[in-house]
Scaffold this motif. Sequence first.
Motif, mmCIF file in Angstrom:
data_model
loop_
_atom_site.group_PDB
_atom_site.id
_atom_site.type_symbol
_atom_site.label_atom_id
_atom_site.label_comp_id
_atom_site.label_asym_id
_atom_site.label_seq_id
_atom_site.Cartn_x
_atom_site.Cartn_y
_atom_site.Cartn_z
ATOM 1 N N LYS A 18 6.374 -1.761 4.593
ATOM 2 C CA LYS A 18 4.937 -1.526 4.420
ATOM 3 C C LYS A 18 4.595 -1.322 2.955
ATOM 4 O O LYS A 18 3.562 -1.801 2.463
ATOM 5 C CB LYS A 18 4.529 -0.309 5.243
ATOM 6 N N GLN A 19 5.463 -0.620 2.227
ATOM 7 C CA GLN A 19 5.203 -0.387 0.806
ATOM 8 C C GLN A 19 5.293 -1.678 -0.001
ATOM 9 O O GLN A 19 4.497 -1.897 -0.921
ATOM 10 C CB GLN A 19 6.196 0.648 0.263
ATOM 11 N N VAL A 20 6.255 -2.534 0.335
ATOM 12 C CA VAL A 20 6.369 -3.804 -0.371
ATOM 13 C C VAL A 20 5.136 -4.669 -0.105
ATOM 14 O O VAL A 20 4.563 -5.273 -1.029
ATOM 15 C CB VAL A 20 7.652 -4.552 0.052
ATOM 16 N N ARG A 21 4.705 -4.721 1.156
ATOM 17 C CA ARG A 21 3.508 -5.502 1.468
ATOM 18 C C ARG A 21 2.279 -4.913 0.779
ATOM 19 O O ARG A 21 1.406 -5.647 0.297
ATOM 20 C CB ARG A 21 3.292 -5.555 2.976
ATOM 21 N N ALA A 22 2.217 -3.568 0.735
ATOM 22 C CA ALA A 22 1.087 -2.931 0.057
ATOM 23 C C ALA A 22 1.091 -3.242 -1.438
ATOM 24 O O ALA A 22 0.033 -3.441 -2.051
ATOM 25 C CB ALA A 22 1.132 -1.418 0.282
ATOM 26 N N LEU A 23 2.289 -3.286 -2.043
ATOM 27 C CA LEU A 23 2.383 -3.611 -3.470
ATOM 28 C C LEU A 23 1.880 -5.028 -3.733
ATOM 29 O O LEU A 23 1.042 -5.261 -4.614
ATOM 30 C CB LEU A 23 3.831 -3.470 -3.943
ATOM 31 N N VAL A 24 2.404 -5.973 -2.957
ATOM 32 C CA VAL A 24 1.992 -7.365 -3.154
ATOM 33 C C VAL A 24 0.506 -7.531 -2.814
ATOM 34 O O VAL A 24 -0.227 -8.240 -3.510
ATOM 35 C CB VAL A 24 2.851 -8.305 -2.291
#
Length: 798
Positions: free
Chosen positions: A277-283
């Motif tokens: 979720k954090q990676v998707r939020a970053l991108v």
Amino acid sequence: MIGIALRTLRHRKGAFAGAFVALLCAAALVCACLMLLETGLRGGVAPERYAGTPVVVAADQYVRQSVDKGDGETKTKAKPLTERAWLPASVADGLRRAPGVSRVVTEVTFPFGASTGHGWESAALTPFTIARGREPRAAGEVVVDARAGLAVGAELRGHRVVGVTAQALPSQDTVFFSTAEARRLAGHPGKVSAIGVFGTGEVAVPEGAVVHTGDERGRLEFLDAEQARVSLISMGGALAGTSLLVAILVVVGTFALSVRQRHRELALLRAVAATPKQVRALVGGEALLVGVAAGVLGAGAGVGLGLWLHGTFVALGTTPANLRLVVSPFPPLAAFLATVGAAQVAARVSARRISRIRPVEALGEAALDQGRLPWWRAAAGAVCVAGGVVLVAVLSGLRTEAAATPVTMLTALLWTVAVTLLGPLLARAAVRVLPLGAAGVSGFLAGRSLRAAPKGLAAVLAPLTLLVAMTCTILFAPATVGRAAEEQARAGLRAGHVVTGAGAAAVARVPGVEAVVPVLRTTVRAGLDKYAAQAVAYDRRVLDLDVTAGSMDAFGEDAVAISGTAAARLGIGAGDPLALTLGDGTPARLTVAAVYARGLGFGDLTLPYDLVTGHVDDPAPTLLVSAPGLAAAALRAALPPGAEVSAVTGGPTGGAAGGPTGGAAGGGANQQAAFVALGLIIAFTAIAVVNTLAMATSGRARELAALRLAGTTRRQVLRMLRLETLGAVLVAAVLGTGVALVTLAAFGAGMTGSATPSVPPVAYALVIAATAGLALVATAVPARLVLRVRPAEAVTGR
């Protein structure tokens, strides 16, 4: 995550520059197309000639039809007429007797060369006043406006100038005749084109008449503006949708390339316990920032692009200058939201795989590109292939250009989406057959590089394939119809000369003339459907329509001949009745005398000349003359002054090609406008090609530096990159050409009855050469910049 995304953008500007450019161009293109759409829906036309008249009464300029909605209710639909509808002059007498009406002014309007002719009785509508000379009183006398540049006593098209007005209208040249002469030249005895009403009372009009006030007077005055509004609605809507689909496809590819280049970085985040979720939020945060910035700037640029498009259409003559461009907040806002939404979709799709793999596998995934295709991508590709097959089947059954054109664009796009989704599989298959190994060391390196990174090749193939497919489809679809129309017209036209500016009787009296056929071009409606038509005094010595059913021997005053395409669309045949609405709204009930095959060359309907001549704005016909052995110069010498004669040389003579017979495909100016608008999509796709290749090359700095450290020379590296690019162009050319051929074959099967498209070899070669040139420049420039950095510094990242 927004704060981290902002810092990421600050330190990796190059990785997001490509996505920013793609989104900016997409926002500008969508905004401009929506401005055209809104102008068609809400654009107003200020009156000029009727500016001084508070109320104008005229005949209804629409065909209206009640349609059953299926729940017991009916809805009335309306379509604009293509010729001016006329009112009985007796309506003016009733208006004069109405309470509160102080003055009633009638007028007739008709074309007079490049000017518009009127009777002097209607000069008060603007009003016009005499500055020099006097008003016209007899046949052969005219009054010209102040802009004409003619003095009293000058000659104008066989008429003597007896007066010059003090006024001139902004967008039309005006010539006044005596009232009786104007009504004779207009060719509608007992009728008027409009009635101006002055006074304070409420105007009550009989059935069939319409009251116009405000900007409605402008729509009545400029009937071509109403046609232009309809064209802008269809063109703006279709182009906005196509632009948005192309933009999403391009932006998804650009973001996918950006994420792939940062795979190692994102994998490291997963390895240090960042959640999916954090990676998707970053991108997603990065995409939001880039999308907002690009959307704001692109929407602003889109307003300027919309102004340029409107000005270009005005210059081409497809949009009247007084059809004002509507500039409102809606198109920029919609373009901004569409851009941000496209960026978010692209980011989520691109980051999906890296965010879901396990942390331990992340770095391994980043280090090795096996080109495997995720199941969801393979399934989506299969769905797109199935959808493409369905659209091909639908397209092959469409017989009208208005219906086929948007489906053609959608078909080409859907097949390109399928190629993009299945790109890694296609790339792996392609590198096995590319003969790069025969090109020495650089070829060996290029082949190994492409085999090691099939996803990288797939990312480059997507925009290249899109560029080839869209360009070929846009260029060669009209060529396919045009070639068929030319062939039909050439086969069916027996005339040797085309004459304008002379009467049929005068031409028929010339020794050596065998037959003369007058031709008028118009548009009629069957119900609300519009059909291109020619009106002729049929003579088989001049025309051969290739009759397939019935006989032209039965072609008379109450008969009509119809093309096979139109007959199939209407479900009728020889001997059946056909109810039509002529161009000026006059109903006609005819009997089908014959069905013919050459509809593209000669129009969907062929009507009796005497039936149509009183129902068109310009009743001056084009004459097709059969005169074996008579030269054009000899025929011209035997005709009155002002007549123009041209020889039929076997070139484009059918209506689709813009010739004298009035065929199916519309005017050249409209086609030019469509090319301009569609050219913007091609330009956007070309920018995407340059953008993607530049990003791909810049992102390989470490790889190229490692090759230099291993002993590869700078020249060998550049040659390797050129070979890779040419290999990608070759594969994209094959794929894009395949997409275009499948689409054009279906388009041709429906429109012309032949699945063989018209692809001029020189034009096709120029498309491929331009694509290759763009790709090589987009690779060479960033490659030279990258190779300026010392190899050791590039590898360490310092």
